[in-house]
Design a protein around this motif. Structure first.
Motif, PDB file in Angstrom:
ATOM      1  N   SER A  61       0.802  -1.223   0.000  1.00 35.27           N
ATOM      2  CA  SER A  61       0.000   0.000   0.000  1.00 35.27           C
ATOM      3  C   SER A  61       0.837   1.275   0.000  1.00 35.27           C
ATOM      4  O   SER A  61       0.297   2.358  -0.225  1.00 35.27           O
ATOM      5  CB  SER A  61      -0.954  -0.002   1.193  1.00 35.27           C
ATOM      6  N   GLU A  62       2.131   1.167   0.213  1.00 36.24           N
ATOM      7  CA  GLU A  62       2.972   2.362   0.253  1.00 36.24           C
ATOM      8  C   GLU A  62       2.915   3.138  -1.059  1.00 36.24           C
ATOM      9  O   GLU A  62       2.762   4.362  -1.065  1.00 36.24           O
ATOM     10  CB  GLU A  62       4.417   1.995   0.571  1.00 36.24           C
ATOM     11  N   ALA A  63       3.007   2.449  -2.178  1.00 32.93           N
ATOM     12  CA  ALA A  63       2.969   3.123  -3.480  1.00 32.93           C
ATOM     13  C   ALA A  63       1.633   3.837  -3.685  1.00 32.93           C
ATOM     14  O   ALA A  63       1.591   4.953  -4.221  1.00 32.93           O
ATOM     15  CB  ALA A  63       3.217   2.129  -4.604  1.00 32.93           C
ATOM     16  N   GLU A  64       0.551   3.214  -3.251  1.00 38.11           N
ATOM     17  CA  GLU A  64      -0.769   3.841  -3.371  1.00 38.11           C
ATOM     18  C   GLU A  64      -0.849   5.100  -2.511  1.00 38.11           C
ATOM     19  O   GLU A  64      -1.418   6.105  -2.927  1.00 38.11           O
ATOM     20  CB  GLU A  64      -1.867   2.858  -2.962  1.00 38.11           C
ATOM     21  N   ALA A  65      -0.289   5.037  -1.322  1.00 38.19           N
ATOM     22  CA  ALA A  65      -0.317   6.199  -0.433  1.00 38.19           C
ATOM     23  C   ALA A  65       0.491   7.353  -1.017  1.00 38.19           C
ATOM     24  O   ALA A  65       0.066   8.514  -0.960  1.00 38.19           O
ATOM     25  CB  ALA A  65       0.215   5.821   0.947  1.00 38.19           C
ATOM     26  N   VAL A  66       1.637   7.045  -1.587  1.00 39.63           N
ATOM     27  CA  VAL A  66       2.467   8.084  -2.207  1.00 39.63           C
ATOM     28  C   VAL A  66       1.730   8.705  -3.394  1.00 39.63           C
ATOM     29  O   VAL A  66       1.694   9.929  -3.550  1.00 39.63           O
ATOM     30  CB  VAL A  66       3.835   7.511  -2.635  1.00 39.63           C
ATOM     31  N   ALA A  67       1.114   7.875  -4.218  1.00 38.16           N
ATOM     32  CA  ALA A  67       0.373   8.381  -5.376  1.00 38.16           C
ATOM     33  C   ALA A  67      -0.803   9.253  -4.934  1.00 38.16           C
ATOM     34  O   ALA A  67      -1.064  10.307  -5.530  1.00 38.16           O
ATOM     35  CB  ALA A  67      -0.120   7.223  -6.238  1.00 38.16           C
ATOM     36  N   ALA A  68      -1.501   8.840  -3.891  1.00 33.33           N
ATOM     37  CA  ALA A  68      -2.624   9.637  -3.386  1.00 33.33           C
ATOM     38  C   ALA A  68      -2.133  10.987  -2.864  1.00 33.33           C
ATOM     39  O   ALA A  68      -2.740  12.026  -3.127  1.00 33.33           O
ATOM     40  CB  ALA A  68      -3.361   8.876  -2.289  1.00 33.33           C
ATOM     41  N   HIS A  69      -1.029  10.974  -2.148  1.00 29.85           N
ATOM     42  CA  HIS A  69      -0.459  12.228  -1.633  1.00 29.85           C
ATOM     43  C   HIS A  69      -0.063  13.147  -2.783  1.00 29.85           C
ATOM     44  O   HIS A  69      -0.335  14.352  -2.750  1.00 29.85           O
ATOM     45  CB  HIS A  69       0.748  11.931  -0.747  1.00 29.85           C
ATOM     46  N   ASP A  70       0.574  12.585  -3.796  1.00 31.27           N
ATOM     47  CA  ASP A  70       0.987  13.388  -4.950  1.00 31.27           C
ATOM     48  C   ASP A  70      -0.219  14.007  -5.655  1.00 31.27           C
ATOM     49  O   ASP A  70      -0.170  15.155  -6.097  1.00 31.27           O
ATOM     50  CB  ASP A  70       1.796  12.543  -5.934  1.00 31.27           C
ATOM     51  N   THR A  71      -1.302  13.253  -5.755  1.00 29.94           N
ATOM     52  CA  THR A  71      -2.511  13.765  -6.396  1.00 29.94           C
ATOM     53  C   THR A  71      -3.115  14.907  -5.584  1.00 29.94           C
ATOM     54  O   THR A  71      -3.519  15.935  -6.144  1.00 29.94           O
ATOM     55  CB  THR A  71      -3.543  12.638  -6.579  1.00 29.94           C
TER      56      THR A  71
END
Length: 88
Positions: free
Chosen positions: A57-67
Motif C-alpha cells: 500500500s505504500e505506493a498507493e499512499a504516495v500516489a494519493a499524496h501526490d494527487t
C-alpha cells in the motif's frame, strides 16, 4: 420516460470502487495465508500480514499524496491544468 433513481456518477468512481473491492479480497486472502502459516500465534500472523500489506500500500499512499498536492498544493491549479492540457 421516468428518470433514473440512481445518481449519476463517473466511471472513475466505479473503477475506484472495484479497485477497493479487489484490494479487500487480496487483504483477506493474504491474512488467511498468514494465519495458516502461524497457527496458534495470531500476533505473529498479523505482523506478517501487515508487513506485506504496508509494503504493497505504500505506493498507493504516495500516489494519493501526490494527487492531493497536485490539486490542492501550493502550485495549484497550475500543475493540474498542465496535466490536463494536451501538448501542442
Amino acid at each position: 420516460m421516468t428518470p433514473s433513481a440512481a445518481p449519476a456518477k463517473s466511471s472513475f468512481a466505479d473503477a475506484g470502487a472495484a479497485r477497493r473491492r479487489l484490494a479487500a479480497m487480496l487483504d483477506g486472502a493474504e491474512l488467511g495465508q498468514a494465519i495458516a502459516a502461524h497457527p496458534g500465534d495470531p500476533e505473529t500472523a498479523l505482523a506478517a500480514f501487515e508487513e506485506v500489506m504496508f509494503r504493497r500500500s505504500e505506493a498507493e499512499a504516495v500516489a494519493a499524496h501526490d494527487t492531493v498536492e497536485l490539486i490542492f498544493g501550493a502550485g495549484a491549479p497550475d500543475g493540474l491544468v498542465k496535466l490536463l492540457t494536451p501538448e501542442h
